[in-house]
Structures are given as structure tokens and as C-alpha cells.
Design a protein around this motif. Sequence first.
Motif, PDB file in Angstrom:
ATOM      1  N   ALA A  78       5.059  -5.239  -7.671  1.00 12.10           N
ATOM      2  CA  ALA A  78       5.441  -4.114  -7.271  1.00 12.10           C
ATOM      3  C   ALA A  78       4.692  -3.310  -6.237  1.00 12.10           C
ATOM      4  N   ASP A  79       4.869  -2.098  -5.545  1.00 10.64           N
ATOM      5  CA  ASP A  79       4.293  -1.441  -4.665  1.00 10.64           C
ATOM      6  C   ASP A  79       3.622  -0.292  -5.625  1.00 10.64           C
ATOM      7  N   ALA A  80       2.420  -0.332  -6.008  1.00 11.46           N
ATOM      8  CA  ALA A  80       1.847   0.528  -7.102  1.00 11.46           C
ATOM      9  C   ALA A  80       2.203   1.900  -6.733  1.00 11.46           C
ATOM     10  N   ARG A  81       2.436   2.399  -5.526  1.00 10.95           N
ATOM     11  CA  ARG A  81       2.725   3.729  -5.056  1.00 10.95           C
ATOM     12  C   ARG A  81       4.005   4.213  -5.732  1.00 10.95           C
ATOM     13  N   ASP A  82       4.862   3.169  -5.812  1.00 16.27           N
ATOM     14  CA  ASP A  82       6.248   3.418  -6.459  1.00 16.27           C
ATOM     15  C   ASP A  82       6.342   3.364  -7.895  1.00 16.27           C
ATOM     16  N   LEU A 135      -8.514   0.341  -8.791  1.00 14.37           N
ATOM     17  CA  LEU A 135      -7.822   0.264  -7.804  1.00 14.37           C
ATOM     18  C   LEU A 135      -8.688  -0.217  -6.710  1.00 14.37           C
ATOM     19  N   ASP A 136      -8.552  -1.655  -6.428  1.00 16.17           N
ATOM     20  CA  ASP A 136      -9.388  -2.360  -5.463  1.00 16.17           C
ATOM     21  C   ASP A 136      -8.332  -2.149  -4.295  1.00 16.17           C
ATOM     22  N   ALA A 137      -8.430  -1.299  -3.528  1.00 19.60           N
ATOM     23  CA  ALA A 137      -7.653  -0.957  -2.353  1.00 19.60           C
ATOM     24  C   ALA A 137      -7.224  -1.842  -1.211  1.00 19.60           C
ATOM     25  N   PRO A 138      -6.347  -2.130  -0.711  1.00 18.40           N
ATOM     26  CA  PRO A 138      -6.244  -2.816   0.805  1.00 18.40           C
ATOM     27  C   PRO A 138      -7.105  -1.993   1.772  1.00 18.40           C
ATOM     28  N   CYS A 139      -7.856  -2.775   2.440  1.00 20.29           N
ATOM     29  CA  CYS A 139      -8.773  -2.016   3.455  1.00 20.29           C
ATOM     30  C   CYS A 139      -8.901  -3.026   4.884  1.00 20.29           C
ATOM     31  N   LEU A 186      -0.693  -5.451 -10.991  1.00 17.53           N
ATOM     32  CA  LEU A 186       0.105  -5.452 -10.209  1.00 17.53           C
ATOM     33  C   LEU A 186      -0.376  -5.848  -8.824  1.00 17.53           C
ATOM     34  N   ASP A 187       0.832  -6.361  -8.050  1.00 14.38           N
ATOM     35  CA  ASP A 187       0.538  -6.546  -6.405  1.00 14.38           C
ATOM     36  C   ASP A 187       1.847  -6.540  -5.788  1.00 14.38           C
ATOM     37  N   ALA A 188       1.525  -5.791  -4.728  1.00 12.00           N
ATOM     38  CA  ALA A 188       2.920  -5.795  -3.895  1.00 12.00           C
ATOM     39  C   ALA A 188       3.485  -6.954  -3.132  1.00 12.00           C
ATOM     40  N   ASP A 189       2.348  -7.911  -3.187  1.00  7.53           N
ATOM     41  CA  ASP A 189       2.746  -9.129  -2.601  1.00  7.53           C
ATOM     42  C   ASP A 189       3.028 -10.115  -3.660  1.00  7.53           C
ATOM     43  N   SER A 217       3.852 -13.365  -3.531  1.00  8.61           N
ATOM     44  CA  SER A 217       3.284 -14.811  -3.333  1.00  8.61           C
ATOM     45  C   SER A 217       1.846 -14.753  -3.768  1.00  8.61           C
ATOM     46  N   ARG A 218       1.204 -13.814  -3.483  1.00 14.22           N
ATOM     47  CA  ARG A 218      -0.259 -13.836  -3.842  1.00 14.22           C
ATOM     48  C   ARG A 218      -0.318 -13.409  -5.332  1.00 14.22           C
ATOM     49  N   LEU A 219       0.540 -12.559  -6.080  1.00 18.35           N
ATOM     50  CA  LEU A 219       0.338 -12.474  -7.378  1.00 18.35           C
ATOM     51  C   LEU A 219       0.495 -13.734  -8.139  1.00 18.35           C
ATOM     52  N   ASP A 224      -4.676  -2.922 -13.284  1.00 19.56           N
ATOM     53  CA  ASP A 224      -5.270  -3.284 -12.072  1.00 19.56           C
ATOM     54  C   ASP A 224      -4.173  -3.312 -11.026  1.00 19.56           C
ATOM     55  N   ALA A 225      -4.359  -2.362 -10.345  1.00 15.43           N
ATOM     56  CA  ALA A 225      -3.139  -1.973  -9.344  1.00 15.43           C
ATOM     57  C   ALA A 225      -3.042  -2.791  -8.148  1.00 15.43           C
ATOM     58  N   CYS A 226      -4.070  -3.338  -7.502  1.00 16.27           N
ATOM     59  CA  CYS A 226      -3.872  -4.144  -6.341  1.00 16.27           C
ATOM     60  C   CYS A 226      -4.795  -5.503  -6.820  1.00 16.27           C
ATOM     61  N   ALA A 227      -4.126  -6.618  -7.595  1.00 16.90           N
ATOM     62  CA  ALA A 227      -4.909  -7.316  -8.354  1.00 16.90           C
ATOM     63  C   ALA A 227      -4.926  -8.687  -7.617  1.00 16.90           C
ATOM     64  N   ALA A 228      -4.124  -9.193  -6.473  1.00 18.99           N
ATOM     65  CA  ALA A 228      -4.353 -10.646  -6.294  1.00 18.99           C
ATOM     66  C   ALA A 228      -5.474 -10.617  -5.291  1.00 18.99           C
ATOM     67  N   PRO A 229      -6.149 -11.789  -5.430  1.00 18.08           N
ATOM     68  CA  PRO A 229      -5.737 -13.084  -5.986  1.00 18.08           C
ATOM     69  C   PRO A 229      -6.121 -13.207  -7.575  1.00 18.08           C
ATOM     70  N   GLY A 230      -6.764 -11.815  -7.928  1.00 22.12           N
ATOM     71  CA  GLY A 230      -7.046 -11.959  -9.651  1.00 22.12           C
ATOM     72  C   GLY A 230      -8.541 -12.224 -10.113  1.00 22.12           C
ATOM     73  N   GLY A 231      -9.499 -11.861  -9.085  1.00 19.68           N
ATOM     74  CA  GLY A 231     -10.990 -12.198  -9.466  1.00 19.68           C
ATOM     75  C   GLY A 231     -11.358 -11.433 -10.263  1.00 19.68           C
ATOM     76  N   LYS A 232     -10.894  -9.907 -10.112  1.00 22.28           N
ATOM     77  CA  LYS A 232     -11.474  -8.807 -10.769  1.00 22.28           C
ATOM     78  C   LYS A 232     -10.893  -8.800 -12.261  1.00 22.28           C
ATOM     79  N   THR A 233      -9.308  -9.169 -12.014  1.00 21.86           N
ATOM     80  CA  THR A 233      -8.800  -9.100 -13.402  1.00 21.86           C
ATOM     81  C   THR A 233      -9.448 -10.101 -14.207  1.00 21.86           C
TER      82      THR A 233
END
Length: 350
Positions: free
Chosen positions: A211-215, A230-234, A185-188, A190-192, A162-171
Motif C-alpha cells: 500500500a501507499d502509506a500516504r493513502d 518511517l524509513d523514507a524513500p530518499c 507496508l511498502d508501496a512496491d 514486488s519488493r514487499l 513499519d511504513a516503508c519496509a522493503a526489503p525488510g532489514g529493519k522490520t
Amino acid sequence: MACARRRTPASAGFVNAVLRRFLREREALVPALRQEVPAARHQHPRWWIDQVRRDWPDRWEALLDAANQPGPMMLRVHARHGSAESYVAALAEAGLQAHAVGARTPQAVLLETPAPVQALPGFADGRVSVQDLSAQLAAPLLLGGLPGSELPALPAGARVLDACAAPGGKTAHLLELADLDVLALDADASRLKRVDETLARLGLQGRTLAADARDTAAWWDGQPFDAILLDAPCSASGIVRRHPDVRWLRRASDITELARTQTGLLEALWPLLKPGGRLLYATCSIFRAEGAGQISSFLQRHPEARALRAPGHLLPLPDNRAEAAGATSSPAAGSGDGFFYALLHKSPAS
Ligand SMILES: C[S@@+](CC[C@H](N)C(=O)[O-])C[C@H]1O[C@@H](n2cnc3c(N)ncnc32)[C@H](O)[C@@H]1O
């Protein structure tokens, strides 16, 4: 007035005169403004109105109107704690009217009147979560095995990112429905933390990593995933009714920038998927650049990728819940948020 007196005392008289004149002429001014200024009429910035109009020429006004209405309060009943129907009965005992909605979202319950989560029976013990109807489509779509689905169900123990997971509803929803090895994973960072809190409240196990999923060189162990969400930032243009300030905080240039980030995430994560694996791309956006446009470019660049069922935008309109992603057909459901889903399959021969 107090503010004008404090900040620019010389202008206080002028500001006072303008405000008084507005009060005197309000009855005439407000309708005239609504008539002449689209931003005033639709309560959205001009560039946003133009974007919705370009993307949805037949429904742009309905979409802008809908964004000015509050969204319904939708719940997701923890699948390991009982059915939507049994939870509706528990709500009735607590004096809250609700009903179960949707064949494709069997754990969804619509509350007739929004209530604080503390008033929901068993909330602290993980019996239920708050999650919009459209968001509740993600986990079943990724898991597969549904009637009519081309994909077999993911087997127990499957490796899922789950590449952009926070706050975790879909995880959490994924783990409620199946026994999976999930890395969230989440780049933020505090949100993780909210993902950890959500999983703990719901009694679920998953690994979380900031982590930054791209890295991928920084965090990936080299073992491919069976499935990726991939529930991407938008832009969040599909959930404006829940976050009314979003439209005023965004700039037109953000959409290009966000689309670039989404492309970067897709390109970085696709190689981490096993041949024969599946990737669900999602955004809570009604802008085509973040949905259909993004995926049609991806499919052109990747002949080894195939879209299973037509990728589709879900619009937050009462008559348009189903579209390609296949939402509920119950007229009592109320509309889900605006979303885009594309389920991509990677050729086993790639
Ligand atoms: C739409 S939200 C995810 C919502 C979440 N899937 C859920 O259902 O609760 C997008 C998330 O992506 C995260 N994000 C943004 N850029 C990222 C990146 N490069 N790598 C990992 N996470 C990222 C944001 O911090 C944000 O939490």
C-alpha cells in the motif's frame, strides 16, 4: 569503434582519430582533466558536488572521497540465536576473520573480507543477516529502554507500523529484539515479497501489506500505533559507496521531489500515532533537505511533537560515527553508511 561504424559510419574515422589521440596523450590528459573538471576529480556530477559542499562545508571533500571507497561488509547476528561474539567464533571456524563492533549495535559483526552469504555459517537458517552498522541503529532507537534513553522500552505486543519496509532489514531487526505486533507496508508489491522471504528465513512473524502509506484511508483500520518507523524513500546519498551508479542516475530536481514525498509521508502517518507514542524518521541520506531540514520544518508545524535526543546525520566517515544518533565508538568498526535519524515523541496531551 564497432558501435560508431554500425550507428554512424560517416563519423567512424573521426571517432577513431579522437580515441587514438586520447591513447597517445592519456598520461597528460587525465591529470589535467582531474585538475580542471570537478566531476572528473571527485567522480560525482557537478550538482551533487555542490550540494555536498553546501551541506557539509568542512567535510565535503572527505565525503566525496569516502563515497569512492567500497563499504565494509557488516553482519547482524539474530539476537535470538546468540551473541555477536559467539558468531565471530563460528566464523573463525569457517575460516572467516571478523570482530564484534559497537556498544549500541551489540549484534553487529564486521567481516574483515567480504564473503558471499552462502559462506556465512547458518545464513540459510536465519542465524545472521547482512546489514550496515548505521542501519542497525534503527530498531534499538525505536524500541527505547536503552541506558540514557528518555523512552521506556516498548512493551510486548505493542502495535508497530513499519511504513516503508522493503526489503525488510529493519522490520526483521525489530522482531529479533522484541515481541511486537508489526505491520510492514511498502508501496512496491514486488519488493514487499522480499520482506516475507526475509521474515520466513529468520523465523519471524509480521503482517505485510502492499500500500501507499500516504493513502491511509485505503489501508488503516483506525487503531492507532504505539510506534512508527518511517524509513523514507530518499536520494540514497549516504550509501553511494554501495550503489555507485546512484549519483549518476539522480537529477538535482529529484531531491526536491523526494523531500516533498518525505513530508507527505510524515504528515499522513503522524495522526496514526497514539498520544505518547514515538515515530522514528530515517533516511539513508547525507543531504540536509532529507534530514535535519525536513525535521526542523516538521517540528515547527507540530508543536505537539518533540525530538528526543538531537536529530542527527551520521556521515560515512571513519571519524564521525557517533554524532547525535549515538553510534559505536569502536575505532575498529569502520564507518557506517550515511544516515539521518530523528526520534519524535507525541505529547500525551495531544
Ligand atoms: C529506504 S527503503 C526502505 C528500507 C527498509 N526499511 C529496510 O530497512 O530494509 C524505502 C522503501 O519505501 C518504499 N516506498 C516509497 N514510497 C512509499 C510510499 N508512499 N508508501 C509506502 N512505501 C513507499 C519503497 O518501495 C522502498 O522499498
